[in-house]
Design an enzyme around this catalytic site. Structure first.
Site, short mmCIF file in Angstrom:
data_model
loop_
_atom_site.label_atom_id
_atom_site.label_comp_id
_atom_site.label_asym_id
_atom_site.label_seq_id
_atom_site.Cartn_x
_atom_site.Cartn_y
_atom_site.Cartn_z
N ASP A 146 0.87 -1.18 0.00
CA ASP A 146 0.00 0.00 0.00
C ASP A 146 0.91 1.23 0.00
O ASP A 146 1.97 1.20 -0.61
CB ASP A 146 -0.95 -0.04 1.20
CG ASP A 146 -2.25 0.72 0.95
OD1 ASP A 146 -2.19 1.79 0.33
OD2 ASP A 146 -3.31 0.25 1.37
N HIS B 281 1.41 2.19 -3.34
CA HIS B 281 0.42 3.05 -3.95
C HIS B 281 0.88 4.50 -3.96
O HIS B 281 0.64 5.23 -4.91
CB HIS B 281 -0.91 2.93 -3.20
CG HIS B 281 -1.54 1.58 -3.35
ND1 HIS B 281 -2.70 1.22 -2.70
CD2 HIS B 281 -1.17 0.49 -4.07
CE1 HIS B 281 -3.02 -0.03 -3.03
NE2 HIS B 281 -2.11 -0.49 -3.84
#
Length: 524
Positions: A293, A327
Site C-alpha cells: 500500500d 500506492h
C-alpha cells in the site's frame, strides 16, 4: 569530511553524511571505531551496532584521502538481560511470549533486553519505559499466526467518572477495537529498539490477508504500535510481513526511525510501511520501504478524533530514504481530521510507486483538517506513474461515493469542510512519468491555497508504453495519459524553471485557478 552523529544508544550509533547526494553517495565510505574499520557503505545514513555501553569512542569516516573524526559516548546501561536466560528457546517452534514478557517486565530502568541468534515465535508483548531492546544479527521475532493468541485493545473506554475517555485500539482513524501488535507500547517513554535482526509479522502464515475488510474479533494488528509514547528510537532492523500497517506511531512525540528496511509483499492489503498519526516531532532517516500500500502515510484521524481528541500531526522529517513499490511514496491522508503541518521530505528516491507525493482528503473531515506547510526538495522519481496528486474528493468511507463527497458543485462551507494550504516542490527530477505529472483538484468552496513548483525536470514514457489511468480516486474523473499539469480550484499556482519532455500536451490545464504564474516553463 562532513557528517552528523544523529543517534547514540547504549550499544549503537547512527551517522548521516552531510552531502548533496540523494540517499546514497557515488563513493563508498569507510567507518572506523577507535581505528578499527566497522563498516563500508555508499549509503548516506548508516548505523553501527555492537558497541559497549557508557564508553568514549572515536569515530572516523573516510572516503579516499578525505576524512573526518568525532568523539561520542554511548549511553549508560544498568543491565543486559538475555531472553534465553529467562527460558526463551528461540527455536521457531516453542512459543516464547511469556518468557519475553517476563524479561521486559522485570528489567530495571536503563536496562537492555537482548535477543541473541534464534527465531522467537511470539504473540504480542508490551514494552516498558526506560527499557531497551537489542535484536541481534540472525535473531527474528516471529508473530504467531493464530489471531486467538492476540490480546484485543478496546477502541475507547469510558473512565470511572463517566466523562473521561481512554483510547487503546484504533483502525483507520477511528477508535475501534484492534488486536495488539507484535511490539506494543502504550504511554511508554525512553525506549531504544535496535539491532540487525528481523521483526516479522508472519502474516502470510495466518489469515490476516484473507477477507481483509472483515472484522473478526477485532481489526487487524500492526507489527509495531506506539501509542502515547515519547522518546522512542528504532534503528537498523528489518520489519516485514505485517498484518496491516507496519509501524504505527499514534499520539506520540519525539520519535526517531533510522536505517530500517520495511518489506511487505506487493499484493498484501493495507500494509502501509510507516504511518505516523497525530504525532509530533518524528524523523525517518536512511530507510528503505517496499510494501503493498502506501510506503509512508501521514495521518491525524477521522472526524470523531478531530472533535473530541484533536491532536495535529506536525514536525515530520523524512530524509535520505528510498521508497519503492507502493500506492504512494509519501501520502498525506486521507484520515486527517486534526490536520497535518510542517512536513519536510528531502534527498529521497521514489521508485516504481503509483503516485509520488499524494494528498487525500474529502468533505466531512472537518474544519480542523488543515493540511499546510509541506515541502518536498531534492527528490528523484523513477517510473512513478503520477508524481503528484492532490485530491479533495477522495472516495473513502461508507459515504465516499455519495453526492455530498463527490459533487463537483459548490457546497456551503461549514464545520465539516477541510482545507489544503501551501505545498512546495523544489529540485525534482522525474523519469518515466505515465498518466500525469501533477493533478490537483481542490473543492470549489475551499480551493487549494498555494502550489509552488520550482526546478522540476520531467520526462514521460513514450506513448506506446503509457497506460491511461485515473490519477485521483474520485468519481467521474477521466483517465489521463501523458498529461503534464491539471490544476483545478486553486488560489495560486506557481510553476518556475519547469521542463517537460514527452507529454501529450504543450501547456498546463488550469480551471478555476485564481492566479497562475509561469516562468521558464518549457515543453519538448
Amino acid at each position: 569530511m562532513e557528517f552528523t552523529i544523529v543517534a547514540v544508544t547504549v550499544r549503537s550509533i547512527t551517522i548521516e553524511l552531510d552531502n548533496s547526494e540523494i540517499y546514497q553517495s557515488q563513493a563508498v565510505h569507510d567507518y572506523y571505531i577507535d581505528g578499527r574499520m566497522r563498516l563500508s557503505s555508499d549509503r548516506n545514513v548508516v548505523s553501527i551496532i555492537g558497541l559497549l555501553p557508557d564508553r568514549e569512542y572515536e569515530l572516523t569516516v573516510a572516503c579516499g584521502a578525505d576524512t573526518g573524526k568525532k568523539s561520542f559516548r554511548t549511553k549508560k546501561e544498568s543491565v543486559l538481560l538475555n531472553v534465553k536466560k529467562f527460558g526463551a528457546l528461540g527455536d521457531g517452534k516453542s512459543i516464547d511470549t511469556d518468557q519475553i514478557q517476563a524479561v521486559i517486565s522485570s528489567c530495571p530502568a536503563d536496562g537492555t533486553v537482548y535477543f541473541p541468534k534464534g527465531t522467537y515465535l511470539m504473540a504480542p508483548v508490551f514494552l516498558k519505559s526506560h527499557v531497551n531492546l537489542w535484536i541481534d544479527n540472525e535473531a527474528t521475532l516471529l508473530g504467531i499466526p493464530d489471531r486467538k493468541e492476540y490480546p484485543i485493545l478496546p477502541g475507547m473506554v469510558l473512565g470511572t467518572d463517566e466523562k473521561t475517555e481512554y483510547n487503546f485500539g484504533t483502525w483507520e482513524g477511528n477508535p475501534l477495537d484492534s488486536f495488539a501488535s507484535l511490539l506494543t507500547a502504550i504511554n511508554a517513554e525512553d525506549i531504544d529498539i535496535f539491532g540487525e535482526g528481523v521483526i516479522d509479522g508472519n502474516a502470510p502464515a495466518g489469515d490476516w490477508w484473507v477477507n481483509q475488510w472483515e472484522k473478526r474479533g477485532a481489526w487487524r494488528p500492526n507489527t509495531i504500535f506506539l501509542s502515547g509514547c515519547k522518546n522512542v528510537l528504532l534503528q537498523g532492523l528489518r520489519i516485514q510481513n505485517s498484518p496491516s500497517w507496519t509501524i504505527h506511531p499514534y499520539y506520540s512525540e519525539n520519535l526517531k526511525f533510522f536505517n530500517l528496511d520495511i518489506q511487505n509483499p506487493p499484493d498484501s492489503p493495507n500494509t502501509d510501511g510507516f504511518n505516523p498519526e497525530s504525532c509530533q516531532d518524528v524523523t525517518l532517516l536512511g530507510t528503505r520501504i517496499s510494501v503493498g500500500d502506501d510506503c509512508i502515510a501521514i495521518k491525524s484521524g477521522k472526524y470523531y478524533m478531530g472533535v473530541f481528541h484533536c491532536r495535529r500531526t506536525k514536525g515530520i522529517v523524512i530524509r535520505n530514504c528510498k521508497l519503492e513499490r507502493g500506492h504512494g511514496s509519501v501520502t498525506i491522508g486521507s484520515e486527517v481530521a486534526c490536520g497535518v503541518e510542517n512536513v519536510r521530505v528531502s534527498k529521497c528516491i521514489f521508485e516504481g510507486t503509483d503516485r509520488g507525493v499524494r494528498l487525500k482528503t474529502r468533505r466531512g473531515r472537518g474544519e480542523q483538517s488543515y493540511i499546510n506547510d509541506l515541502e518536498f526538495e531534492n527528490i528523484t522519481m523513477d517510473r512513478v506513474h503520477m508524481p503528484m496528486t492532490i485530491n479533495m474528493f477522495y472516495f473513502c468511507d461508507p459515504d465516499g461515493h455519495s453526492d455530498y463527497v463527490q459533487s463537483q458543485d459548490y457546497h456551503p462551507v461549514d464545520e465539516m469542510t477541510p482545507r489544503v494550504g501551501h505545498i512546495a516542490l523544489r529540485n525534482i527530477t522525474v523519469t518515466g512519468a505515465d498518466a500525469s505529472l501533477i493533478c490537483a483538484y481542490g473543492l470549489p468552496e475551499m480551493p487549494i491555497e498555494s502550489i509552488e513548483v520550482t526546478n522540476l525536470h520531467a520526462t514521460f514514457l513514450p506513448p506506446t508504453q503509457r497506460t491511461p489511468q485515473v490519477p485521483i480516486m474520485m468519481d467521474n474523473f477521466p483517465q489521463m495519459s501523458g498529461q503534464s499539469f491539471y490544476l483545478r480550484n486553486i488560489l495560486k499556482a506557481r510553476l518556475e524553471d519547469v521542463t517537460v519532455e514527452g507529454s501529450s500536451d504543450t501547456s498546463p490545464e488550469a480551471i478555476g485557478v485564481k492566479e497562475l504564474i509561469t516562468n521558464q516553463v518549457t515543453y519538448n
